[in-house]
Design an enzyme around this catalytic site. Structure first.
Site, PDB file in Angstrom:
ATOM      1  N   ASP A   1      33.749  48.288  53.813  1.00 17.29           N
ATOM      2  CA  ASP A   1      34.289  46.759  53.083  1.00 17.29           C
ATOM      3  C   ASP A   1      34.086  45.621  54.081  1.00 17.29           C
ATOM      4  OD1 ASP A   1      36.378  46.780  50.479  1.00 17.29           O
ATOM      5  OD2 ASP A   1      36.232  45.001  51.742  1.00 17.29           O
TER       6      ASP A   1
ATOM      7  N   THR B   1      35.893  38.757  35.824  1.00 20.73           N
ATOM      8  CA  THR B   1      35.554  38.119  34.796  1.00 20.73           C
ATOM      9  C   THR B   1      35.030  36.736  35.180  1.00 20.73           C
ATOM     10  OG1 THR B   1      37.167  39.227  33.344  1.00 20.73           O
ATOM     11  CG2 THR B   1      36.434  37.400  32.145  1.00 20.73           C
TER      12      THR B   1
ATOM     13  N   SER C   1      31.781  50.849  40.083  1.00 15.74           N
ATOM     14  CA  SER C   1      32.777  50.059  39.341  1.00 15.74           C
ATOM     15  C   SER C   1      32.318  49.697  38.061  1.00 15.74           C
ATOM     16  CB  SER C   1      33.021  48.538  40.290  1.00 15.74           C
ATOM     17  OG  SER C   1      31.410  48.302  40.799  1.00 15.74           O
TER      18      SER C   1
ATOM     19  N   GLU D   1      45.408  54.878  37.836  1.00 15.78           N
ATOM     20  CA  GLU D   1      46.145  54.847  38.980  1.00 15.78           C
ATOM     21  C   GLU D   1      47.337  55.524  38.741  1.00 15.78           C
ATOM     22  OE1 GLU D   1      46.362  50.591  40.149  1.00 15.78           O
ATOM     23  OE2 GLU D   1      44.280  50.484  39.446  1.00 15.78           O
TER      24      GLU D   1
ATOM     25  N   CYS E   1      41.499  47.443  34.340  1.00 13.14           N
ATOM     26  CA  CYS E   1      40.355  47.600  33.551  1.00 13.14           C
ATOM     27  C   CYS E   1      40.310  47.172  32.010  1.00 13.14           C
ATOM     28  CB  CYS E   1      40.048  49.262  33.612  1.00 13.14           C
ATOM     29  SG  CYS E   1      39.600  49.650  35.122  1.00 13.14           S
TER      30      CYS E   1
HETATM   31  C1  UDX Z   1      42.729  52.982  32.823  1.00 14.22           C
HETATM   32  C2  UDX Z   1      42.175  54.240  32.016  1.00 14.22           C
HETATM   33  O1  UDX Z   1      43.431  55.202  31.706  1.00 14.22           O
HETATM   34  C3  UDX Z   1      41.265  54.959  33.315  1.00 14.22           C
HETATM   35  O2  UDX Z   1      40.625  56.253  32.733  1.00 14.22           O
HETATM   36  C4  UDX Z   1      40.147  54.020  33.705  1.00 14.22           C
HETATM   37  O3  UDX Z   1      39.288  54.487  34.674  1.00 14.22           O
HETATM   38  C5  UDX Z   1      40.704  52.794  34.125  1.00 14.22           C
HETATM   39  O4  UDX Z   1      41.684  52.151  33.144  1.00 14.22           O
HETATM   40  P1  UDX Z   1      44.785  52.527  34.490  1.00 14.22           P
HETATM   41  O5  UDX Z   1      44.407  51.043  34.324  1.00 14.22           O
HETATM   42  O6  UDX Z   1      44.903  52.884  35.896  1.00 14.22           O
HETATM   43  O7  UDX Z   1      43.608  53.355  33.881  1.00 14.22           O
HETATM   44  O8  UDX Z   1      46.036  53.002  33.734  1.00 14.22           O
HETATM   45  P2  UDX Z   1      46.525  53.575  32.381  1.00 14.22           P
HETATM   46  O9  UDX Z   1      47.425  54.661  32.493  1.00 14.22           O
HETATM   47  O10 UDX Z   1      45.385  53.658  31.437  1.00 14.22           O
HETATM   48  O11 UDX Z   1      47.656  52.407  31.683  1.00 14.22           O
HETATM   49  C6  UDX Z   1      46.968  51.292  31.547  1.00 14.22           C
HETATM   50  C7  UDX Z   1      48.297  50.436  31.109  1.00 14.22           C
HETATM   51  O12 UDX Z   1      48.527  50.782  29.659  1.00 14.22           O
HETATM   52  C8  UDX Z   1      49.474  50.408  31.548  1.00 14.22           C
HETATM   53  O13 UDX Z   1      49.887  49.055  31.773  1.00 14.22           O
HETATM   54  C9  UDX Z   1      50.350  51.236  30.782  1.00 14.22           C
HETATM   55  O14 UDX Z   1      51.627  50.965  31.192  1.00 14.22           O
HETATM   56  C10 UDX Z   1      50.091  50.897  29.341  1.00 14.22           C
HETATM   57  N1  UDX Z   1      50.225  52.151  28.818  1.00 14.22           N
HETATM   58  C11 UDX Z   1      49.791  53.222  28.889  1.00 14.22           C
HETATM   59  C12 UDX Z   1      51.207  51.865  27.474  1.00 14.22           C
HETATM   60  O15 UDX Z   1      51.782  50.693  27.430  1.00 14.22           O
HETATM   61  N2  UDX Z   1      51.270  52.693  26.812  1.00 14.22           N
HETATM   62  C13 UDX Z   1      50.864  54.105  26.693  1.00 14.22           C
HETATM   63  O16 UDX Z   1      51.073  54.973  26.056  1.00 14.22           O
HETATM   64  C14 UDX Z   1      49.959  54.193  27.717  1.00 14.22           C
HETATM   65  P1  ADP Z   2      38.529  48.569  42.144  1.00 10.62           P
HETATM   66  O1  ADP Z   2      39.664  48.544  41.585  1.00 10.62           O
HETATM   67  O2  ADP Z   2      37.303  48.305  41.250  1.00 10.62           O
HETATM   68  O3  ADP Z   2      38.318  49.424  43.258  1.00 10.62           O
HETATM   69  P2  ADP Z   2      38.932  46.289  44.322  1.00 10.62           P
HETATM   70  O4  ADP Z   2      39.148  44.856  44.269  1.00 10.62           O
HETATM   71  O5  ADP Z   2      40.292  47.286  44.533  1.00 10.62           O
HETATM   72  O6  ADP Z   2      38.217  46.957  42.828  1.00 10.62           O
HETATM   73  O7  ADP Z   2      37.983  46.814  45.454  1.00 10.62           O
HETATM   74  C1  ADP Z   2      36.862  46.325  45.476  1.00 10.62           C
HETATM   75  C2  ADP Z   2      36.384  45.973  47.074  1.00 10.62           C
HETATM   76  O8  ADP Z   2      34.917  45.675  47.189  1.00 10.62           O
HETATM   77  C3  ADP Z   2      37.383  44.840  47.417  1.00 10.62           C
HETATM   78  O9  ADP Z   2      38.019  45.503  48.811  1.00 10.62           O
HETATM   79  C4  ADP Z   2      36.176  43.732  48.389  1.00 10.62           C
HETATM   80  O10 ADP Z   2      36.455  43.394  49.322  1.00 10.62           O
HETATM   81  C5  ADP Z   2      34.950  44.820  48.250  1.00 10.62           C
HETATM   82  N1  ADP Z   2      33.718  43.949  48.193  1.00 10.62           N
HETATM   83  C6  ADP Z   2      33.193  43.147  47.360  1.00 10.62           C
HETATM   84  N2  ADP Z   2      32.035  42.792  47.674  1.00 10.62           N
HETATM   85  C7  ADP Z   2      31.602  43.444  48.759  1.00 10.62           C
HETATM   86  C8  ADP Z   2      30.422  43.390  49.430  1.00 10.62           C
HETATM   87  N3  ADP Z   2      29.446  42.517  49.235  1.00 10.62           N
HETATM   88  N4  ADP Z   2      30.422  44.235  50.619  1.00 10.62           N
HETATM   89  C9  ADP Z   2      31.329  45.161  50.918  1.00 10.62           C
HETATM   90  N5  ADP Z   2      32.538  45.203  50.280  1.00 10.62           N
HETATM   91  C10 ADP Z   2      32.553  44.375  49.024  1.00 10.62           C
END
Ligand code: UDX
Ligand code: ADP
Length: 491
Positions: A44, A101, A138, A172, A283
């Protein structure tokens, strides 16, 4: 050098992952754990992040992660800022960098900004002296692989690159569990013999612990689109149940009972039907905006409009919560102390990216409330940063964000739920942390201003019990308190 067809068994394969974030860190740690003969380097550009990965205080909180890292770090798992060295040495390069974005220019507010991806691709092309497989980890818009392929091949100096799409589905809070036991692993590649060989090589990595029939292989575009589609479907379920929650409040139905009854239909299933103050996380919103943009670019405005509604309902739900709170408290929260319990976007994580707490807190601050915030995993610094940051700015590497964000003065951050609620006029639950279910609400009530209000954005409290204590309780999608029924309808 293309591996595949079992070659991996005889050779020490080297993997490098660019980006040591929420995806790169845990995913690589599990690969290192399950494949002791593979050397995994996670690199990183952020020095503090890498230092943290090499310390006892990992940069992200994820149950089970520490044990995995402790077992492999220094054995076949390394964290480093020497990006170029490890890319140079690697056979397989995962790219897991930020894809924010866009905030300006073409596609602003929707399209993905591929600046970080592009610079990573150019660097890979620059330092490579041997053939490599480059894996998109990603989430990226459909057809990113094509762009990356062009950058790599036009700068390759005769070196061969194969691009694969291997989207991550971990959630997560359960990342380690999800990585150990994935529903499926998806690998997309070119339909050429070289592409198929590259797919096979990556498949061999996962086959160390994932049953082969759960490793799906597709073409590149299907893999890229499946990730966006899966997240859109999941978010859509939440917006569907949240839309129902508004109707439940208007009719006297109970959203928990409705979603239980609906989820009992085996064609629908019970998961992801919990009404809430809104979904958050890095996401869902980003991926849907991306999907919307791709639909628009491909001349599909009706499809774009359809998916846009998922986000609109999510925004509506957050606004509705704030409006409900303010209107219940005599139409003003100016100078009133409101306790905020939970700031992370869900329990068991310290991640605050796109957390609904940001919009709710900003809404209350807009009405001049004083906030006292407690979250077991989120620091004051992070909360202040989130509340002063512009929309979409969160997805830029930390070192590119303002170092000392302006402090939002009406916000205090404390390390205890009782402290947060002391002398408060109202309390909001915005994250479903287990410890909030076990709070002594009688003690909290005794120390709050009266009338004391509870606004449960996660439906975790026992509404009847709290009403018995004396609270005026609002819980998303549940039959309304008599107090709230008499107020004008909230939109
Ligand atoms: C999500 C997808 O689940 C995962 O497969 C993808 O790789 C990344 O995005 P994440 O964002 O880590 O994962 O958490 P997730 O458990 O999906 O929850 C997303 C949001 O939805 C949270 O804010 C959670 O509180 C909310 N949620 C989830 C609700 O409000 N109601 C539900 O029934 C489930
Ligand atoms: P994700 O949830 O997709 O893992 P993060 O924001 O947690 O996203 O992680 C992305 C990481 O990529 C950050 O720690 C950032 O410093 C790193 N990063 C971005 N651009 C570069 C690059 N060109 N080389 C190495 N690391 C990078």
């Amino acid at each position: 050098m293309w591996l595949g067809n079992g070659v991996m068994k005889d050779k020490m394969v080297k993997i490098c992952c660019i980006g040591a974030g929420y995806v790169g860190g845990p995913t690589m740690a599990v690969i290192a754990l399950k494949c002791p003969k593979i050397e995994v380097a996670v690199v990183d550009i952020s020095v503090p992040r890498i230092n943290a990965w090499n310390s006892d205080q990992l940069p992200i909180y994820e149950p089970g992660l520490e044990d995995v890292v402790k077992e492999c770090r220094g054995r076949n798992l390394f964290f480093s800022t020497d990006v170029e060295k490890h890319v140079f040495e690697a056979d397989i390069v995962f790219v897991s960098v930020n894809t924010p974005t866009k905030t300006r220019g073409l596609g602003a507010g929707k399209a993905a900004d591929l600046t970080y991806w592009e610079s990573a691709a150019r660097m890979i092309a620059d330092v490579s002296k041997s053939d490599k497989i480059v894996v998109e980890k990603s989430t990226v818009p459909v057809k990113t692989a094509e762009a990356i392929e062009k950058i790599l091949t036009h700068n390759s100096k005769g070196i061969k690159f194969q691009i694969l799409s291997n989207p991550e589905f971990l959630a997560e809070g359960t990342a380690i569990k999800d990585l150990f036991n994935p529903d499926r692993v998806l690998i997309g590649g070119r339909e050429t013999p070289e592409g198929q060989k590259a797919i096979q090589t990556l498949k061999e990595v996962y086959a160390h612990w994932v049953p082969e029939d759960q490793i799906l292989t597709t073409n590149l575009w299907s893999a890229e689109l499946s990730k966006l589609a899966a997240n859109a479907f999941l978010a859509q379920r939440i917006s569907s149940v949240n839309a129902m929650s508004a109707l439940c409040e208007a009719t006297g139905a109970d959203v928990t009972q409705v979603s239980f009854a609906v989820g009992k239909d085996s064609r629908i299933g019970p998961k992801f039907l919990n009404a809430s103050v809104g979904f958050g996380g890095s996401c869902f919103q980003k991926d849907i905006l991306n999907l919307v943009y791709i639909c628009e670019c491909n001349g599909l405005p009706e499809v774009a409009e359809y998916w846009k509604q998922v986000i609109k309902i999510n925004d509506y739900q957050k606004n509705r919560f704030v409006n409900r709170l303010v209107s219940s408290m005599f139409n003003t929260v100016a100078t009133k102390k409101i306790a905020i319990l939970g700031f992370a976007f869900k329990k068991d994580t310290g991640d605050t990216r796109e957390t609904p707490a940001i919009d709710v807190c900003k809404g209350l601050l807009g009405d001049k409330a004083r906030l006292s915030i407690y979250d077991p995993q989120v620091t004051e610094d992070q909360i202040q940063r989130d509340l002063s940051m512009k929309k979409f700015d969160w997805d830029h590497p930390l070192h590119l964000q303002p170092m000392s964000p302006t402090t939002v003065k009406q916000v205090g951050v404390v390390w205890d739920a009782y402290e947060a609620t002391k002398d408060a006029h109202g309390l909001c639950i915005l994250t479903e942390w287990d410890e909030f279910k076990k709070l002594d609400f009688q003690r909290i009530y005794d120390n709050m201003q009266k009338p004391a209000f509870v606004f449960d954005g996660r439906n975790i409290v026992n509404v009847d019990k709290l009403r018995e204590i004396g609270f005026i309780v609002y819980s998303i999608g549940k039959p309304l308190d008599a107090w709230l029924k008499d107020l004008p309808a909230v939109a």
